[in-house]
Design an enzyme around this catalytic site. Structure first.
Site, PDB file in Angstrom:
ATOM      1  CD  GLU A 242     -96.290 -44.194 -30.385  1.00  0.00           C
ATOM      2  OE1 GLU A 242     -97.238 -43.379 -30.411  1.00  0.00           O
ATOM      3  OE2 GLU A 242     -95.142 -43.884 -30.008  1.00  0.00           O
TER       4      GLU A 242
ATOM      5  CG  HIS B 197     -97.506 -44.530 -27.066  1.00  0.00           C
ATOM      6  ND1 HIS B 197     -96.239 -44.972 -26.765  1.00  0.00           N
ATOM      7  CD2 HIS B 197     -97.366 -43.190 -27.215  1.00  0.00           C
ATOM      8  CE1 HIS B 197     -95.406 -43.960 -26.706  1.00  0.00           C
ATOM      9  NE2 HIS B 197     -96.055 -42.865 -26.989  1.00  0.00           N
TER      10      HIS B 197
HETATM   11  O1  TA6 Z   1     -95.449 -41.174 -29.344  1.00  0.00           O
HETATM   12  C1  TA6 Z   1     -94.256 -40.465 -29.141  1.00  0.00           C
HETATM   13  C2  TA6 Z   1     -94.490 -39.412 -28.067  1.00  0.00           C
HETATM   14  O2  TA6 Z   1     -95.479 -38.497 -28.448  1.00  0.00           O
HETATM   15  C3  TA6 Z   1     -93.169 -38.740 -27.751  1.00  0.00           C
HETATM   16  O3  TA6 Z   1     -93.159 -37.402 -28.209  1.00  0.00           O
HETATM   17  C4  TA6 Z   1     -93.059 -38.848 -26.226  1.00  0.00           C
HETATM   18  O4  TA6 Z   1     -93.643 -37.727 -25.604  1.00  0.00           O
HETATM   19  C5  TA6 Z   1     -93.841 -40.151 -25.981  1.00  0.00           C
HETATM   20  O5  TA6 Z   1     -94.946 -40.051 -26.858  1.00  0.00           O
HETATM   21  C6  TA6 Z   1     -94.190 -40.437 -24.539  1.00  0.00           C
HETATM   22  O6  TA6 Z   1     -95.247 -39.652 -24.137  1.00  0.00           O
HETATM   23  P1  TA6 Z   1     -95.732 -39.840 -22.594  1.00  0.00           P
HETATM   24  O7  TA6 Z   1     -96.819 -38.834 -22.408  1.00  0.00           O
HETATM   25  O8  TA6 Z   1     -96.209 -41.265 -22.439  1.00  0.00           O
HETATM   26  O9  TA6 Z   1     -94.488 -39.598 -21.755  1.00  0.00           O
END
Ligand code: TA6
Length: 279
Positions: free
Chosen positions: A250, A146
């Site tokens: 990601e 991510h």
């Molecule tokens: O990858 C995008 C996502 O799924 C968004 O929807 C947002 O929730 C982000 O990840 C961050 O997630 P986290 O659990 O690290 O706050």
């Protein structure tokens, strides 16, 4: 609140990198003479119950709330687990580190497994997650690296390489689509999309006068995320005024692209980051 083990800093003539044992979380890659390439929030919380905000969280064995929509913690437990540094290899132009996670959280994932995460810091950056099925029955998993990239102003950024790709829009809190990308991707509001593409993606950043190309390996999905104003305000570990300085690109395999492993088999998904100038 349990504090984290201190991170390891890796240096070589061409770059610096930092990795926490917590989540094998890369929080810095700075090529010599360059701005840091990974973004970290100034509100990041360094405790064992929280994923570090920024860098490269490892989302495994599910993405978001998982294919069942109710899996917890969000984005799986690998980014909250304590990984072990098992190898470091230094050379003139790069330094490599390997981390290991074996059978953590059997309450959350009943199958025996072995995760190896190999990271290389140099003029380029690379990260590769290998999942090995060490049990006697098949299992499937989702995965995402991510990656939070540092940009000068996300409102001036464009992403090339996704023209014509189908994507699912997640801003509504569930997946809507598929839509088809027309031209370069630009960010004009909260953006949370799963692009079904294996293409290289280049982040063109005129403010920092650089481009960052994400080249993926064994990844069928690319998630593009910026929280914009309102969502940034809802996250206590994300500064209200920080959203213009980042974009997530990601490397992932999610939903229909979840990976199934037979006993004894393994799968490696990874990416490389390469810097360029803005023509
Ligand atoms: O990858 C995008 C996502 O799924 C968004 O929807 C947002 O929730 C982000 O990840 C961050 O997630 P986290 O659990 O690290 O706050």
């Amino acid at each position: 609140m349990v504090q984290l083990l201190p991170p390891r800093t890796f240096t070589c003539p061409t770059a610096r990198g930092v990795i926490y044992h917590h989540g094998a979380h890369v929080t810095d890659w700075t090529p010599t003479g360059q701005e840091p390439v990974l973004w970290m929030s100034e509100k990041v919380r360094f405790d064992t119950e929280t994923a570090l905000r920024g860098g490269i969280p490892i989302c495994w064995p599910w993405f978001g709330a998982g294919r069942d929509g109710v899996s917890s913690p969000l984005h799986g437990f690998a980014r909250l687990a304590e990984w072990r540094l098992v190898d470091t290899v230094e050379s003139a132009d790069q330094v490599k580190a390997s981390y290991l996670l074996v059978d953590a959280r059997p309450d959350k994932f009943a199958h025996p497994y072995r995760l190896t995460y190999e990271v290389s810091f140099g003029r380029d950056f690379s990260a590769a997650l290998t999942v090995r099925n060490t049990g006697s029955s098949r299992f499937s998993f989702e995965a995402a690296l991510h990656t939070y990239l540092k940009v000068g102003d996300v409102r001036q950024v464009r992403l090339t390489g996704l023209d014509g790709a189908d994507y699912l829009d997640r801003v509504a809190g569930h997946e809507v689509g598929p839509h088809t990308q027309q031209g370069d991707v630009t960010v004009t509001g909260e953006t949370d999309r799963i692009y079904q593409s294996t293409n290289d993606i280049t982040v063109v950043d005129p403010t920092l006068n650089r481009s960052i190309t994400v080249s993926r390996m064994n990844s069928n999905d690319a998630v593009v995320w910026n929280p914009w104003i309102d969502k940034a305000r809802t996250m206590s570990d994300f500064g209200d005024d920080e959203w213009p300085g980042m974009i997530c690109v990601e490397t992932a395999n999610v939903a229909e692209h979840a990976v199934t492993l037979l006993p004894g088999k393994e799968h490696t998904m990874g990416f490389t980051l390469t810097l360029g100038s803005v023509a």
